[in-house]
Scaffold this motif. Sequence first.
Motif, PDB file in Angstrom:
ATOM      1  N   ASN A  22       1.013  -1.591   0.107  1.00 26.71           N
ATOM      2  CA  ASN A  22      -0.214   0.219   0.275  1.00 26.71           C
ATOM      3  C   ASN A  22       0.844   1.217   0.130  1.00 26.71           C
ATOM      4  OD1 ASN A  22      -2.365  -1.874  -0.107  1.00 26.71           O
ATOM      5  ND2 ASN A  22      -2.297  -1.786   2.129  1.00 26.71           N
ATOM      6  N   ILE A  23       2.095   1.226   0.738  1.00 27.20           N
ATOM      7  CA  ILE A  23       3.045   2.342  -0.087  1.00 27.20           C
ATOM      8  C   ILE A  23       4.401   2.398  -0.341  1.00 27.20           C
ATOM      9  CG2 ILE A  23       4.742   3.915   1.445  1.00 27.20           C
ATOM     10  CD1 ILE A  23       2.735   2.853   4.463  1.00 27.20           C
ATOM     11  N   THR A  24       4.788   3.450  -1.346  1.00 25.47           N
ATOM     12  CA  THR A  24       5.849   2.648  -2.036  1.00 25.47           C
ATOM     13  C   THR A  24       6.617   3.770  -1.652  1.00 25.47           C
ATOM     14  OG1 THR A  24       4.518   4.661  -3.230  1.00 25.47           O
ATOM     15  CG2 THR A  24       4.276   2.470  -4.369  1.00 25.47           C
ATOM     16  N   ILE A  25       7.831   3.606  -1.838  1.00 25.96           N
ATOM     17  CA  ILE A  25       9.127   4.353  -0.853  1.00 25.96           C
ATOM     18  C   ILE A  25      10.017   5.369  -2.825  1.00 25.96           C
ATOM     19  CG2 ILE A  25       9.384   3.588   1.190  1.00 25.96           C
ATOM     20  CD1 ILE A  25      11.716   2.164   0.113  1.00 25.96           C
ATOM     21  N   CYS A  26      10.624   5.683  -2.361  1.00 25.20           N
ATOM     22  CA  CYS A  26      10.574   7.365  -3.627  1.00 25.20           C
ATOM     23  C   CYS A  26      11.743   6.723  -3.603  1.00 25.20           C
ATOM     24  CB  CYS A  26      10.868   8.452  -3.470  1.00 25.20           C
ATOM     25  SG  CYS A  26      11.919   8.912  -1.954  1.00 25.20           S
ATOM     26  N   GLY A  76      22.714  -7.363  -1.427  1.00 27.80           N
ATOM     27  CA  GLY A  76      22.328  -8.565  -2.742  1.00 27.80           C
ATOM     28  C   GLY A  76      21.313  -9.202  -0.956  1.00 27.80           C
ATOM     29  N   ILE A  77      21.300  -8.834  -0.121  1.00 27.54           N
ATOM     30  CA  ILE A  77      20.178  -9.927   1.042  1.00 27.54           C
ATOM     31  C   ILE A  77      19.394  -8.368   1.023  1.00 27.54           C
ATOM     32  CG2 ILE A  77      19.542 -10.157   3.151  1.00 27.54           C
ATOM     33  CD1 ILE A  77      22.568 -11.428   3.387  1.00 27.54           C
ATOM     34  N   PHE A  78      19.826  -7.407   1.077  1.00 27.77           N
ATOM     35  CA  PHE A  78      19.125  -6.324   1.332  1.00 27.77           C
ATOM     36  C   PHE A  78      17.848  -6.076   0.035  1.00 27.77           C
ATOM     37  CE2 PHE A  78      17.928  -1.539   0.968  1.00 27.77           C
ATOM     38  CZ  PHE A  78      17.004  -1.779   2.132  1.00 27.77           C
ATOM     39  N   LEU A  84      11.763  -8.545  -2.259  1.00 25.97           N
ATOM     40  CA  LEU A  84       9.557  -8.675  -1.930  1.00 25.97           C
ATOM     41  C   LEU A  84       9.098  -8.005  -1.658  1.00 25.97           C
ATOM     42  CD1 LEU A  84      11.269 -11.729  -0.619  1.00 25.97           C
ATOM     43  CD2 LEU A  84       9.910 -11.867  -2.579  1.00 25.97           C
ATOM     44  N   ASN A  85       9.534  -6.474  -2.268  1.00 24.44           N
ATOM     45  CA  ASN A  85       8.726  -5.279  -1.431  1.00 24.44           C
ATOM     46  C   ASN A  85       8.730  -4.845   0.122  1.00 24.44           C
ATOM     47  OD1 ASN A  85       7.290  -2.980  -2.321  1.00 24.44           O
ATOM     48  ND2 ASN A  85       5.251  -4.002  -2.868  1.00 24.44           N
ATOM     49  N   TYR A  86       8.851  -5.645   0.730  1.00 27.95           N
ATOM     50  CA  TYR A  86       9.276  -5.354   2.417  1.00 27.95           C
ATOM     51  C   TYR A  86       9.724  -4.598   2.829  1.00 27.95           C
ATOM     52  CZ  TYR A  86       9.772  -7.132   7.154  1.00 27.95           C
ATOM     53  OH  TYR A  86       9.448  -7.379   8.918  1.00 27.95           O
ATOM     54  N   THR A  87       9.877  -3.573   3.601  1.00 26.99           N
ATOM     55  CA  THR A  87      10.822  -2.240   4.059  1.00 26.99           C
ATOM     56  C   THR A  87      10.817  -2.428   5.572  1.00 26.99           C
ATOM     57  OG1 THR A  87       9.562  -0.716   2.934  1.00 26.99           O
ATOM     58  CG2 THR A  87      11.066  -1.373   1.718  1.00 26.99           C
ATOM     59  N   PHE A  88       9.746  -3.062   6.043  1.00 27.31           N
ATOM     60  CA  PHE A  88       9.696  -3.224   7.491  1.00 27.31           C
ATOM     61  C   PHE A  88       9.899  -1.490   7.691  1.00 27.31           C
ATOM     62  CE2 PHE A  88      11.664  -3.563  12.107  1.00 27.31           C
ATOM     63  CZ  PHE A  88      10.465  -4.167  12.034  1.00 27.31           C
ATOM     64  N   TYR A  90      10.096   3.221   8.475  1.00 25.56           N
ATOM     65  CA  TYR A  90      11.563   4.062   8.435  1.00 25.56           C
ATOM     66  C   TYR A  90      11.939   3.960   7.135  1.00 25.56           C
ATOM     67  CZ  TYR A  90      11.013   5.185  13.170  1.00 25.56           C
ATOM     68  OH  TYR A  90      10.362   5.644  14.708  1.00 25.56           O
ATOM     69  N   ASN A  91      10.743   3.924   5.857  1.00 28.99           N
ATOM     70  CA  ASN A  91      11.580   3.248   4.777  1.00 28.99           C
ATOM     71  C   ASN A  91      12.610   2.204   4.368  1.00 28.99           C
ATOM     72  OD1 ASN A  91       9.027   5.108   4.028  1.00 28.99           O
ATOM     73  ND2 ASN A  91      10.526   7.229   3.752  1.00 28.99           N
ATOM     74  N   GLY A  92      12.941   1.521   5.429  1.00 26.16           N
ATOM     75  CA  GLY A  92      13.582   0.969   5.169  1.00 26.16           C
ATOM     76  C   GLY A  92      15.057   1.050   5.963  1.00 26.16           C
ATOM     77  N   LEU A  93      14.856   2.197   6.580  1.00 34.01           N
ATOM     78  CA  LEU A  93      16.340   2.067   6.841  1.00 34.01           C
ATOM     79  C   LEU A  93      16.448   1.204   8.531  1.00 34.01           C
ATOM     80  CD1 LEU A  93      15.874   5.695   6.963  1.00 34.01           C
ATOM     81  CD2 LEU A  93      17.643   4.327   5.829  1.00 34.01           C
ATOM     82  N   VAL A  94      15.652   0.453   8.862  1.00 36.87           N
ATOM     83  CA  VAL A  94      15.802   0.065  10.531  1.00 36.87           C
ATOM     84  C   VAL A  94      16.326  -1.364   9.385  1.00 36.87           C
ATOM     85  CG1 VAL A  94      14.826  -1.203  12.340  1.00 36.87           C
ATOM     86  CG2 VAL A  94      14.338   1.476  11.565  1.00 36.87           C
ATOM     87  N   LEU A  95      15.714  -1.785   8.413  1.00 38.35           N
ATOM     88  CA  LEU A  95      15.896  -3.079   7.609  1.00 38.35           C
ATOM     89  C   LEU A  95      17.299  -3.149   7.483  1.00 38.35           C
ATOM     90  CD1 LEU A  95      15.207  -5.871   7.128  1.00 38.35           C
ATOM     91  CD2 LEU A  95      14.514  -4.968   4.844  1.00 38.35           C
ATOM     92  N   ALA A  96      18.100  -1.912   7.265  1.00 41.69           N
ATOM     93  CA  ALA A  96      19.100  -1.253   6.123  1.00 41.69           C
ATOM     94  C   ALA A  96      20.260  -1.955   7.335  1.00 41.69           C
ATOM     95  CB  ALA A  96      19.358  -0.568   5.278  1.00 41.69           C
ATOM     96  N   VAL A  97      19.412  -1.689   8.627  1.00 41.12           N
ATOM     97  CA  VAL A  97      20.840  -1.257  10.119  1.00 41.12           C
ATOM     98  C   VAL A  97      20.959  -3.125  10.201  1.00 41.12           C
ATOM     99  CG1 VAL A  97      20.873  -1.051  12.289  1.00 41.12           C
ATOM    100  CG2 VAL A  97      20.366   0.776  10.471  1.00 41.12           C
ATOM    101  N   VAL A  98      19.357  -3.797  10.267  1.00 43.87           N
ATOM    102  CA  VAL A  98      19.906  -4.983  10.738  1.00 43.87           C
ATOM    103  C   VAL A  98      20.547  -5.527   9.562  1.00 43.87           C
ATOM    104  CG1 VAL A  98      18.234  -7.034  10.924  1.00 43.87           C
ATOM    105  CG2 VAL A  98      17.774  -4.740  12.029  1.00 43.87           C
ATOM    106  N   ILE A  99      20.708  -5.531   8.114  1.00 51.36           N
ATOM    107  CA  ILE A  99      20.300  -6.198   7.433  1.00 51.36           C
ATOM    108  C   ILE A  99      22.177  -6.167   7.243  1.00 51.36           C
ATOM    109  CG2 ILE A  99      20.639  -6.767   5.245  1.00 51.36           C
ATOM    110  CD1 ILE A  99      18.126  -6.835   4.750  1.00 51.36           C
ATOM    111  N   GLY A 100      22.761  -4.886   8.042  1.00 54.67           N
ATOM    112  CA  GLY A 100      23.848  -4.964   7.834  1.00 54.67           C
ATOM    113  C   GLY A 100      24.429  -5.120   8.646  1.00 54.67           C
ATOM    114  N   VAL A 101      24.849  -5.433   9.719  1.00 53.22           N
ATOM    115  CA  VAL A 101      24.974  -5.926  11.312  1.00 53.22           C
ATOM    116  C   VAL A 101      24.942  -7.361  11.358  1.00 53.22           C
ATOM    117  CG1 VAL A 101      24.559  -6.516  13.931  1.00 53.22           C
ATOM    118  CG2 VAL A 101      24.179  -4.441  13.002  1.00 53.22           C
ATOM    119  N   LEU A 102      23.649  -8.188  10.629  1.00 55.77           N
ATOM    120  CA  LEU A 102      23.837  -9.742  10.326  1.00 55.77           C
ATOM    121  C   LEU A 102      24.805 -10.340   8.999  1.00 55.77           C
ATOM    122  CD1 LEU A 102      19.689 -10.096  10.578  1.00 55.77           C
ATOM    123  CD2 LEU A 102      21.936 -11.045  11.566  1.00 55.77           C
ATOM    124  N   SER A 103      24.975  -9.595   8.322  1.00 52.35           N
ATOM    125  CA  SER A 103      25.995  -9.447   7.110  1.00 52.35           C
ATOM    126  C   SER A 103      27.271  -9.901   7.635  1.00 52.35           C
ATOM    127  CB  SER A 103      26.084  -8.498   6.145  1.00 52.35           C
ATOM    128  OG  SER A 103      26.550  -7.927   6.071  1.00 52.35           O
TER     129      SER A 103
END
Length: 127
Positions: A22-26, A76-78, A84-88, A90-103
């Motif tokens: 329902n939400i698109t990010i720029c 690649g993971i991000f 898959l259109n999943y950004t969690f 804050y427009n994907g910033l929290v997901l970006a931090v989590v993926i950075g730590v996990l990688s």
Amino acid sequence: MFDLVYNTIFFASYGNIFGLSNITICSFDVLLAYIVTIIVSIIVALVLKIPLLPSKPYRYSFDVSALYPTPIIAIGIFSIFLVLNYTFMYNGLVLAVVIGVLSALFVKYLFDFVFPKPLDEDKGEDI
């Protein structure tokens, strides 16, 4: 070339194509999330005491470093999550931090088990 980069970022940020979101990010949000992923993965890798560069000679080194393959795996993971259109939140910033730590954790502790080093032809054992 810049048109190709813009189109890639634009299509990665395009949602609602099949009613999946329902939400698109720029495209700026996607680019910012990629940059955050790269920076967080490098910083966490350095905190985990992964060397910044591999051992010399760089061309034939199979050592992991903070510059390669840590941010490549994070990007690649991000990208998979963006496709898959999943950004969690804050427009994907929290997901970006989590993926950075996990990688970075993956490269430090599991990379050699998943991708073993090639055998040395002279000795018949791992390098």
